[in-house]
Design a protein around this motif. Structure first.
Motif, short mmCIF file in Angstrom:
data_model
loop_
_atom_site.label_atom_id
_atom_site.label_comp_id
_atom_site.label_asym_id
_atom_site.label_seq_id
_atom_site.Cartn_x
_atom_site.Cartn_y
_atom_site.Cartn_z
N MET A 52 0.82 -1.21 0.00
CA MET A 52 0.00 0.00 0.00
C MET A 52 0.86 1.27 0.00
N LYS A 53 1.96 1.25 0.84
CA LYS A 53 2.84 2.41 0.88
C LYS A 53 3.49 2.67 -0.46
N GLU A 54 3.85 1.58 -1.16
CA GLU A 54 4.43 1.72 -2.49
C GLU A 54 3.46 2.44 -3.42
N LYS A 55 2.19 2.06 -3.31
CA LYS A 55 1.14 2.67 -4.15
C LYS A 55 1.02 4.16 -3.86
N ILE A 56 1.04 4.52 -2.57
CA ILE A 56 0.92 5.93 -2.19
C ILE A 56 2.14 6.71 -2.65
N HIS A 57 3.34 6.15 -2.41
CA HIS A 57 4.56 6.85 -2.83
C HIS A 57 4.60 7.02 -4.34
N SER A 58 4.14 5.99 -5.06
CA SER A 58 4.11 6.07 -6.53
C SER A 58 3.20 7.22 -6.98
N PHE A 59 2.07 7.37 -6.30
CA PHE A 59 1.16 8.47 -6.65
C PHE A 59 1.79 9.81 -6.33
N LEU A 60 2.43 9.94 -5.15
CA LEU A 60 3.02 11.21 -4.75
C LEU A 60 4.21 11.60 -5.61
N GLU A 61 4.84 10.60 -6.27
CA GLU A 61 5.95 10.91 -7.15
C GLU A 61 5.49 11.60 -8.43
N THR A 62 4.21 11.43 -8.79
CA THR A 62 3.69 12.13 -9.96
C THR A 62 3.38 13.57 -9.59
N ASP A 63 3.03 14.38 -10.60
CA ASP A 63 2.66 15.77 -10.33
C ASP A 63 1.16 15.98 -10.39
N ILE A 64 0.39 14.88 -10.27
CA ILE A 64 -1.07 14.99 -10.36
C ILE A 64 -1.62 15.88 -9.26
N LEU A 65 -1.08 15.73 -8.03
CA LEU A 65 -1.61 16.50 -6.90
C LEU A 65 -1.38 18.00 -7.10
N GLU A 66 -0.17 18.36 -7.59
CA GLU A 66 0.10 19.78 -7.83
C GLU A 66 -0.78 20.33 -8.95
N ARG A 67 -0.93 19.55 -10.05
CA ARG A 67 -1.75 20.02 -11.17
C ARG A 67 -3.23 20.07 -10.80
N TYR A 68 -3.67 19.14 -9.93
CA TYR A 68 -5.07 19.17 -9.45
C TYR A 68 -5.33 20.45 -8.67
N LEU A 69 -4.36 20.84 -7.84
CA LEU A 69 -4.49 22.06 -7.06
C LEU A 69 -4.55 23.30 -7.95
N LEU A 70 -3.84 23.25 -9.08
CA LEU A 70 -3.82 24.38 -10.02
C LEU A 70 -4.91 24.28 -11.07
N GLY A 71 -5.79 23.24 -11.00
CA GLY A 71 -6.89 23.08 -11.95
C GLY A 71 -6.42 22.67 -13.33
N ASP A 72 -5.35 21.88 -13.39
CA ASP A 72 -4.76 21.53 -14.68
C ASP A 72 -4.77 20.02 -14.91
N THR A 73 -5.76 19.32 -14.33
CA THR A 73 -5.85 17.87 -14.50
C THR A 73 -7.05 17.50 -15.37
N TYR A 75 -6.35 8.33 1.77
CA TYR A 75 -5.04 8.16 2.39
C TYR A 75 -4.61 9.43 3.13
N PRO A 76 -4.43 9.35 4.44
CA PRO A 76 -4.04 10.53 5.24
C PRO A 76 -2.73 11.16 4.76
N GLU A 77 -1.79 10.34 4.30
CA GLU A 77 -0.51 10.89 3.84
C GLU A 77 -0.70 11.78 2.62
N VAL A 78 -1.57 11.35 1.71
CA VAL A 78 -1.85 12.16 0.51
C VAL A 78 -2.61 13.42 0.91
N HIS A 79 -3.58 13.27 1.83
CA HIS A 79 -4.35 14.44 2.30
C HIS A 79 -3.42 15.46 2.95
N LYS A 80 -2.47 15.00 3.75
CA LYS A 80 -1.53 15.90 4.41
C LYS A 80 -0.69 16.65 3.38
N THR A 81 -0.19 15.94 2.37
CA THR A 81 0.61 16.58 1.32
C THR A 81 -0.22 17.61 0.56
N TYR A 82 -1.49 17.27 0.29
CA TYR A 82 -2.38 18.19 -0.42
C TYR A 82 -2.61 19.47 0.40
#
Length: 252
Positions: A1-22, A37-44
């Protein structure tokens, strides 16, 4: 599961989602990960706070009392001279103020564009730093938890008998780290410096006593039958090692 979360955080989807570019699919994926996932929510949340901070730091204020100053000047001019002359002065003054205000806002817009560009570059740098840190954390996780990792106890020689460290070497993933858990105290004018043999040359990996956290893992360049050294150097370190002051060898 951690691998899955880290793999997602390595992309720039979260930053582009915040900027409305997804895309729609990326937005749904981002929202799902943030909710699950709390880790993703915290990063967001941290990314949101960074953007809000940049916006507050570079927000532009409308010049105070601009409208009141224009109206006050017009009223003052209306009380002087004949009506035509007064209106002519008022019209000229308004035209002058309009031209000045136009230039002011044009200049402010140029400044805003420059600041927006600076903020955009800072976000890109932040994103790049986050990727590097996440990659390093991922590698540390692999080295510490992979069954193929070898753990090598490192002891200091007679110059630094209390020196203790553990080297972690994974020949499958070709990763190696070292954790220096204990360093004998040195005089203020000296420091410990780490070196690694790269292509036949000793390359500095930094001053060890700058890493205050005992849990800190320092990456080592991986190579078959590689050797690293810890030396005592003058405060601030050197460009080349003092081979006569080697206090520990790490062979991996």
């Amino acid at each position: 599961m951690k691998e899955k979360i880290h793999s997602f955080l390595e992309t720039d989807i979260l930053e582009r989602y915040l900027l409305g570019d997804t895309s729609t699919e990326e937005s749904l994926r981002a929202e799902r990960y943030i909710a699950m996932y709390p880790e993703v929510h915290k990063t967001y949340v941290e990314l949101q706070e960074n953007l809000e901070l940049y916006a507050k730091m570079h927000a532009l204020k409308t010049p105070e009392n601009l409208k009141g100053q224009i109206l006050a000047k017009i009223r003052a001019e209306k009380r002087a001279g004949n009506k035509f002359f007064r209106l002519a002065i008022a019209a000229s003054f308004i035209a002058f103020l309009f031209a000045g205000a136009t230039y002011f806002f044009w200049n402010q817009n140029q400044d805003l564009q420059e600041k927006n560009s600076m903020v955009s570059n800072q976000i890109k740098d932040l994103r790049a730093d986050m990727r590097v840190q996440l990659e390093d954390l991922r590698n540390q996780y692999i080295v510490l938890n992979n069954p193929n990792t070898r753990r090598l106890q490192v002891r200091g020689n007679q110059r630094a008998e209390e020196l203790k460290a553990v080297a972690y070497v994974n020949p499958v993933k070709k990763l190696s780290y070292i954790n220096v858990s204990n360093l004998p105290q040195l005089p203020e004018e000296q420091c410990y410096q780490m070196w690694a043999e790269v292509n036949g040359e000793l390359v500095s990996l930094g001053i060890i006593n700058e890493f205050d956290n005992a849990e800190q893992l320092l990456a080592l360049p991986y190579a078959d039958n590689a050797v690293s050294y810890i030396t005592i150097e003058p405060k601030g370190g050197k460009m080349t090692p003092s081979v006569d002051k080697i206090v520990a060898n790490i062979k991996y």
